[in-house]
Design a protein around this motif. Sequence first.
Motif, PDB file in Angstrom:
ATOM      1  N   UNK A  37      25.167  42.260  42.495  1.00 30.35           N
ATOM      2  CA  UNK A  37      24.301  41.709  41.451  1.00 30.35           C
ATOM      3  C   UNK A  37      24.890  40.437  40.832  1.00 30.35           C
ATOM      4  N   UNK A  38      26.195  40.406  40.630  1.00 32.29           N
ATOM      5  CA  UNK A  38      26.828  39.275  39.953  1.00 32.29           C
ATOM      6  C   UNK A  38      27.129  38.094  40.872  1.00 32.29           C
ATOM      7  N   UNK A  73      32.081  36.967  49.520  1.00 30.93           N
ATOM      8  CA  UNK A  73      31.848  37.801  48.338  1.00 30.93           C
ATOM      9  C   UNK A  73      33.167  38.378  47.831  1.00 30.93           C
ATOM     10  N   UNK A  74      34.012  38.806  48.739  1.00 29.99           N
ATOM     11  CA  UNK A  74      35.316  39.354  48.360  1.00 29.99           C
ATOM     12  C   UNK A  74      36.113  38.346  47.523  1.00 29.99           C
ATOM     13  N   UNK A  75      36.046  37.085  47.893  1.00 29.78           N
ATOM     14  CA  UNK A  75      36.775  36.043  47.156  1.00 29.78           C
ATOM     15  C   UNK A  75      36.188  35.814  45.756  1.00 29.78           C
ATOM     16  N   UNK A  76      34.917  36.149  45.562  1.00 30.60           N
ATOM     17  CA  UNK A  76      34.277  35.947  44.250  1.00 30.60           C
ATOM     18  C   UNK A  76      34.391  37.155  43.327  1.00 30.60           C
ATOM     19  N   UNK A  77      34.853  38.269  43.839  1.00 29.52           N
ATOM     20  CA  UNK A  77      34.962  39.481  43.014  1.00 29.52           C
ATOM     21  C   UNK A  77      35.974  39.274  41.896  1.00 29.52           C
ATOM     22  N   UNK A  78      35.678  39.876  40.746  1.00 31.18           N
ATOM     23  CA  UNK A  78      36.516  39.665  39.569  1.00 31.18           C
ATOM     24  C   UNK A  78      37.346  40.878  39.176  1.00 31.18           C
ATOM     25  N   UNK A  86      33.969  45.984  48.207  1.00 30.59           N
ATOM     26  CA  UNK A  86      33.576  44.974  49.195  1.00 30.59           C
ATOM     27  C   UNK A  86      34.433  45.086  50.449  1.00 30.59           C
ATOM     28  N   UNK A  87      35.693  45.462  50.323  1.00 33.54           N
ATOM     29  CA  UNK A  87      36.511  45.717  51.522  1.00 33.54           C
ATOM     30  C   UNK A  87      35.918  46.868  52.337  1.00 33.54           C
TER      31      UNK A  87
END
Length: 109
Positions: A37-38, A73-78, A86-87
């Motif tokens: 979503x984010x 997406x993994x790189x954008x996770x916070x 995501x992994x």
Amino acid sequence: MSIDIALYDGHPAGGRRTGARMLRLSSPGAALDDALARHTDPARHRLGRIDPYGDTLFDERDAGAVFEEATALLARCTTEEQRAAVRELRDLLADCAATPGSRLVFLGD
């Protein structure tokens, strides 16, 4: 809300006399929902089109193409929870892409 992910060796609606067999089921929890979503845009990302309330199906070709989106997406996770979810998604996408005829089904609430 939480999306479960099921990997099947064929189309889960059947099609064959014996039906598709589930190879793996994952419940990454709300962290995956939050990451999608984010950090995804439905207009630009296929992952952003995953319906959190219905079912979304990817075949092995889709899974291979979406793998790079999941890497970005993994790189954008916070949070670490998002990264772990995501992994897990990336592992399932890789398994699906490597299994001819398989399907990955995102099971929304």
